[in-house]
Design a protein around this motif. Structure first.
Motif, short mmCIF file in Angstrom:
data_model
loop_
_atom_site.label_atom_id
_atom_site.label_comp_id
_atom_site.label_asym_id
_atom_site.label_seq_id
_atom_site.Cartn_x
_atom_site.Cartn_y
_atom_site.Cartn_z
N GLY A 283 86.06 23.37 37.04
CA GLY A 283 87.21 23.47 38.07
C GLY A 283 88.54 23.92 36.71
N TYR A 284 87.87 24.10 35.59
CA TYR A 284 89.31 24.98 34.24
C TYR A 284 90.39 25.55 35.88
CZ TYR A 284 92.19 26.16 30.91
OH TYR A 284 93.63 26.79 30.51
N TRP A 285 90.17 26.68 36.81
CA TRP A 285 90.92 27.75 37.61
C TRP A 285 91.28 26.95 38.50
CZ3 TRP A 285 93.31 30.45 34.23
CH2 TRP A 285 93.21 31.05 33.31
N ASP A 286 90.57 26.25 39.36
CA ASP A 286 91.34 25.47 40.48
C ASP A 286 93.12 26.39 40.61
OD1 ASP A 286 88.42 24.94 40.96
OD2 ASP A 286 88.78 22.88 41.34
N HIS A 287 93.57 25.17 39.97
CA HIS A 287 94.82 25.61 40.57
C HIS A 287 95.60 27.40 40.43
CE1 HIS A 287 95.96 21.19 40.56
NE2 HIS A 287 95.40 20.95 38.73
N LEU A 288 94.58 28.02 39.24
CA LEU A 288 95.09 29.86 39.87
C LEU A 288 94.51 29.34 41.46
CD1 LEU A 288 95.95 32.08 38.17
CD2 LEU A 288 94.10 31.97 37.27
N LEU A 289 93.36 29.50 40.98
CA LEU A 289 91.98 30.10 43.09
C LEU A 289 93.84 29.69 43.66
CD1 LEU A 289 88.75 29.59 41.51
CD2 LEU A 289 90.48 31.47 41.87
N ALA A 290 93.54 27.91 43.77
CA ALA A 290 94.58 27.64 44.85
C ALA A 290 96.19 28.74 44.54
CB ALA A 290 94.89 26.62 45.34
N LEU A 291 96.89 28.79 44.08
CA LEU A 291 97.92 29.88 43.50
C LEU A 291 97.27 31.22 44.64
CD1 LEU A 291 101.15 30.56 42.93
CD2 LEU A 291 99.52 31.40 40.91
N PHE A 292 96.41 31.91 44.01
CA PHE A 292 96.04 33.00 44.42
C PHE A 292 95.82 32.84 46.40
CE2 PHE A 292 93.58 34.53 40.85
CZ PHE A 292 95.04 35.13 40.04
N GLN A 293 95.65 31.70 46.73
CA GLN A 293 95.41 31.09 48.44
C GLN A 293 96.82 31.51 48.62
OE1 GLN A 293 91.77 31.51 49.56
NE2 GLN A 293 93.72 31.56 51.81
N SER A 294 97.54 30.41 48.39
CA SER A 294 98.86 30.26 48.30
C SER A 294 99.50 32.26 48.56
CB SER A 294 99.49 29.64 47.84
OG SER A 294 101.03 29.10 48.15
N VAL A 295 99.84 32.62 47.80
CA VAL A 295 100.23 33.66 47.38
C VAL A 295 99.55 34.46 49.39
CG1 VAL A 295 100.15 36.03 46.66
CG2 VAL A 295 99.75 34.36 45.08
N ILE A 296 98.18 33.93 49.64
CA ILE A 296 98.04 35.22 49.94
C ILE A 296 97.93 34.31 51.91
CG2 ILE A 296 95.77 35.43 52.03
CD1 ILE A 296 94.08 35.95 49.16
N ASP A 297 98.46 32.75 51.75
CA ASP A 297 98.92 32.46 52.69
C ASP A 297 100.64 32.93 52.96
OD1 ASP A 297 96.44 31.01 53.00
OD2 ASP A 297 97.18 29.01 51.91
N ASN A 298 100.95 33.41 52.36
CA ASN A 298 102.38 33.56 52.68
C ASN A 298 102.85 35.16 52.64
OD1 ASN A 298 103.76 30.97 52.17
ND2 ASN A 298 103.02 30.57 50.48
N MET B 20 100.24 38.59 49.35
CA MET B 20 98.28 39.57 49.41
C MET B 20 97.38 39.34 50.44
SD MET B 20 97.05 38.45 45.62
CE MET B 20 95.44 37.46 46.18
N HIS B 21 97.52 40.49 50.83
CA HIS B 21 96.42 40.91 51.46
C HIS B 21 94.90 39.69 51.21
CE1 HIS B 21 98.53 43.30 53.37
NE2 HIS B 21 98.36 44.03 52.61
N ASN B 22 93.99 39.19 52.16
CA ASN B 22 93.05 38.23 52.35
C ASN B 22 91.96 39.38 51.25
OD1 ASN B 22 91.48 35.44 52.36
ND2 ASN B 22 90.12 36.28 54.30
N ASP B 23 91.84 40.39 51.26
CA ASP B 23 91.03 41.06 50.88
C ASP B 23 90.93 41.72 49.20
OD1 ASP B 23 92.92 42.76 51.55
OD2 ASP B 23 91.38 45.07 52.17
N HIS B 24 91.61 41.29 48.88
CA HIS B 24 92.42 41.61 47.51
C HIS B 24 91.32 39.72 46.33
CE1 HIS B 24 96.30 44.11 47.49
NE2 HIS B 24 95.06 44.38 48.44
N ILE B 25 91.69 39.76 47.37
CA ILE B 25 90.61 38.27 46.66
C ILE B 25 89.28 38.59 46.07
CG2 ILE B 25 89.70 36.80 48.87
CD1 ILE B 25 91.65 35.51 46.46
#
Length: 180
Positions: free
Chosen positions: A137-152, A155-160
């Motif tokens: 889970g080392y990058w869990d927070h980074l992945l959550a940050l990406f989701q937050s960027v999408i949620d706000n 960034m478009h969801n397809d960029h994930i």
């Protein structure tokens, strides 16, 4: 030979599993006939991934700026070690000669390289695969940050889809099999 660029830390971190993961990643590259491209140092996880590749008789290309050669110390066993003038030159060379990118645990330098290569993919500057190894889970927070960027809506969801996530070495190996 296809070359895989690995971004990872010049430190080992506080969990010995990360050093093991870096070493095993290097061995996995060598066993699949894939070359390693990395930051050129012998310290930390960078040194471990190079050591693993070398131990597996794989090809290693290291790229290190002159000023970092004194801090991170260029790996003495890397035959294809390039000394460059700047971090920008280092990153450009790493990107140019690599077929794909693997992100292992690391610090600010690893984050910088990761964000840049993902951004370049988003901007259609390349279409090379990017694999984030989220061991323990080392990058869990980074992945959550990406989701937050999408949620706000920054960034478009397809960029994930511009990168893939492997949760362990077995999954990483499955991704690497696509390139071998």
């Amino acid at each position: 030979m296809k070359k895989i660029c690995v971004f990872t830390g010049a430190a080992t971190g506080n969990n010995p599993i990360y050093r093991d993961v870096a070493t095993e990643t290097g061995r996995m590259l060598a066993s699949r006939g894939l070359g390693l491209v990395y930051g050129g140092g012998k310290m930390g996880l960078m040194g471990a991934v190079a050591d693993g590749t070398i131990a597996g008789n794989g090809h290693v290309t290291g790229i290190i700026p002159h000023f970092l050669n004194d801090i991170e110390v260029g790996h003495p066993d890397v035959k294809d070690l390039h000394l460059v003038d700047s971090m920008h030159e280092r990153k450009a060379m790493m990107y140019d000669i690599s077929s794909a990118f693997v992100i292992l645990p690391g610090g600010l330098g690893t984050l910088d390289e990761t964000m840049e290569v993902i951004t370049w993919r988003q901007l259609k500057q390349h279409s090379k695969p990017i694999i984030i190894l989220n061991q323990n889970g080392y990058w869990d927070h980074l992945l959550a940050l990406f989701q937050s960027v999408i949620d706000n809506d920054f960034m478009h969801n397809d960029h994930i889809d511009h990168f893939e996530v492997a949760q362990n070495l077995e999954e990483l190996g499955n991704h690497l099999d696509k390139f071998a």
